[in-house]
Design an enzyme around this catalytic site. Structure first.
Site, PDB file in Angstrom:
ATOM      1  N   ASP A   1      -6.458  -6.125  -2.172  1.00 33.49           N
ATOM      2  CA  ASP A   1      -5.269  -6.968  -2.319  1.00 33.49           C
ATOM      3  C   ASP A   1      -5.088  -7.262  -3.797  1.00 33.49           C
ATOM      4  OD1 ASP A   1      -4.701  -7.122   0.399  1.00 33.49           O
ATOM      5  OD2 ASP A   1      -5.938  -8.903   0.684  1.00 33.49           O
TER       6      ASP A   1
ATOM      7  N   ASP B   1       0.762  -4.889   3.242  1.00 28.63           N
ATOM      8  CA  ASP B   1       1.134  -6.188   3.808  1.00 28.63           C
ATOM      9  C   ASP B   1       2.631  -6.422   3.684  1.00 28.63           C
ATOM     10  OD1 ASP B   1      -1.586  -6.656   4.300  1.00 28.63           O
ATOM     11  OD2 ASP B   1      -1.853  -7.673   2.377  1.00 28.63           O
TER      12      ASP B   1
END
Length: 162
Positions: A111, A126
């Protein structure tokens, strides 16, 4: 064809951006890009969305594979029709594949995107999942409005005949 192009685009952007982050940032490093809107923060998530279920990321591999297979199944059966619904499903598949690839290869998901002063760190997969959900809801709303409009046009002529 659009369905497959969206999947390919989502997975390619997701994996390319994660490779760039892994090769140019140190774990935990933060780069302010368009402050205060976007910052890059290299983070490895061993769980699920919102850093829930930390350490259980491997259990989401079969979930991701099943999810992608289910969407392909329903699409093949003709249950996903219309540009908006198919595009939404494609973004969901692209996002699921992107994060599942990370879980298979690294055991964790890379991330790196933080928006505003938000607490969450995301990646392109995402974002693809979020875009997919938004498009599917948009398709549901449009379908609901069309159904309501159709019912109204059916009721109005019936009233005028009396």
């Amino acid at each position: 064809m659009l369905f497959y192009l969206i999947i390919l685009f989502s997975v390619a952007v997701d994996q390319a951006s994660k490779i760039w982050i892994r090769t140019h940032l140190y774990l935990g490093e933060i780069i302010s890009t368009w402050e205060p809107y976007i910052t890059f923060t290299y983070y490895l998530n061993s769980g699920a969305a919102g850093s829930s279920f930390q350490g259980y990321g491997r259990y989401f591999i079969p979930v991701g594979i099943f999810f992608v297979a289910a969407i392909f199944y329903y699409r093949r059966k003709g249950m996903l029709q219309g540009v908006i619904l198919e595009s939404g499903a494609a973004f969901l598949v692209g996002g699921a594949i992107g994060n599942t690839v990370d879980r298979i290869l690294y055991g964790k998901v890379t991330d790196f995107l933080t928006f505003g002063s938000g607490n969450g760190v995301l990646n392109w997969a995402d974002l693809s999942l979020n875009i997919g959900v938004i498009l599917i809801f948009l398709d549901l709303i449009i379908g609901f409005i069309r159904t309501r409009m159709k019912k109204r046009t059916e009721v109005v002529p019936a009233l005028s005949e009396e």
